[in-house]
Write a protein that holds these residues in place. Sequence first.
Motif, short mmCIF file in Angstrom:
data_model
loop_
_atom_site.label_atom_id
_atom_site.label_comp_id
_atom_site.label_asym_id
_atom_site.label_seq_id
_atom_site.Cartn_x
_atom_site.Cartn_y
_atom_site.Cartn_z
N ARG A 10 0.66 -1.18 0.20
CA ARG A 10 0.06 0.06 -0.03
C ARG A 10 0.87 1.27 -0.03
O ARG A 10 0.53 2.40 -0.62
N ARG A 13 2.48 1.75 -3.42
CA ARG A 13 1.46 2.29 -4.40
C ARG A 13 1.42 3.80 -4.09
O ARG A 13 1.21 4.34 -5.07
N ALA A 17 2.49 6.94 -6.47
CA ALA A 17 1.12 7.73 -7.12
C ALA A 17 1.32 9.31 -6.79
O ALA A 17 1.10 10.24 -7.74
N GLU A 65 8.60 0.82 -10.37
CA GLU A 65 7.55 0.53 -11.44
C GLU A 65 6.84 -0.57 -11.24
O GLU A 65 5.60 -0.82 -11.27
N ALA A 68 5.28 -1.38 -7.90
CA ALA A 68 3.85 -0.51 -7.80
C ALA A 68 2.89 -1.00 -8.59
O ALA A 68 1.87 -0.95 -8.26
N ARG A 69 3.16 -1.31 -9.96
CA ARG A 69 1.94 -2.14 -10.72
C ARG A 69 1.67 -3.49 -10.03
O ARG A 69 0.32 -3.69 -10.08
N ALA A 71 1.53 -4.04 -6.96
CA ALA A 71 0.99 -3.67 -5.69
C ALA A 71 -0.56 -3.24 -6.08
O ALA A 71 -1.59 -3.53 -5.34
N THR A 72 -0.76 -2.48 -7.35
CA THR A 72 -2.12 -2.25 -7.65
C THR A 72 -2.94 -3.19 -7.98
O THR A 72 -4.06 -3.43 -7.49
N GLU A 73 -2.31 -4.22 -8.78
CA GLU A 73 -3.19 -5.39 -9.03
C GLU A 73 -3.36 -6.37 -7.92
O GLU A 73 -4.44 -6.84 -7.89
N LEU A 75 -3.66 -5.40 -4.79
CA LEU A 75 -4.38 -4.54 -3.60
C LEU A 75 -6.02 -4.72 -4.21
O LEU A 75 -6.89 -4.80 -3.66
N ALA A 76 -6.12 -4.66 -5.71
CA ALA A 76 -7.35 -4.58 -6.34
C ALA A 76 -8.09 -6.17 -6.28
O ALA A 76 -9.20 -6.27 -5.87
N ASP A 79 -9.43 -6.34 -2.65
CA ASP A 79 -10.65 -5.52 -2.49
C ASP A 79 -11.45 -6.53 -3.14
O ASP A 79 -12.80 -6.51 -2.40
#
Length: 307
Positions: A10, A13, A17, A65, A68-69, A71-73, A75-76, A79
Amino acid sequence: MPELSITALRVVRAVAAHGSLSGAARTLGYSQPAVSRQVSAAEKAAGQPLFVRGARGVRTTRAGEIVARFATETLAGLDRLDERLDELASGPQVLVRVGGFPAANGALLPFALARALEEHPRLTFALTEASSPQLVHQVLSKRLDVAVVASGPGLPQPALEGLRITPLPGSEMLVGVARGHSLTAVEGPVPVRELAHESWIVGKGAGDEPQFGAWPTLADPLVAFRTRTWHSRFGLVAAGLGICVVPGILAPVVPQNIALVRVDDPNWLGRRISAVTRNDGVETHEIIVRVLRESHGEDISHGRSMP
């Protein structure tokens, strides 16, 4: 590779951002030292720097990078997992498509759907308004699940073969008059002969849309106004410019400056209101039919005089 924690993901990410540790701290509600510790932990797990510090903030390295990418995938996905678990605990939302003729949509259906939501919060609704034959056709073609339809003298008879029909209360027809009108002084139901010389406010619509006209058994009623909406019809009545027929199912939402009177007419056979569903036994459809039967339980004379 040492394990990357969810917290570290988190933070990575957020830093990527915002381009700064302080921006990430504000977004996450962490202190800046806490963000720095999580970035260090993430870089240790990755085995290489994830950010390059500069005078105007930070920028991601190639490794940063990628993390971070990721992490985004990740964490989504977490969710979505939370959402699925919530659905498992409370049940998914269920859409029920309901429809009614205009007077039914004016009061009967809204009160019924509100009661259904109190008992079953996961229900959602799509509401359709049409003539009774059109509603029946939509139930048959599976575009509607439950429809409230009317039948009787002066109405086109919908083809109900192969459908489940549940009679509903509230088929009584009343007359709406301005407060202080002479008809409100009559004790008990008003004899139909007393309506013969009144001016009427009636419905107006397309040829295939049945409308509430003057009292059905009057031979030659005087029509003062034709209007498309109940809102304008009630306004004209409240102003004393005429009287109108009001279906009993609309009584709970009739303005307080209009009185409702019953009519004594032995020649009027009445109309019927029914809930129409397919014979597939779907539980949510049965819930709507049940609350439709119950929702007219409150006294239709609530808040107004009815001889």
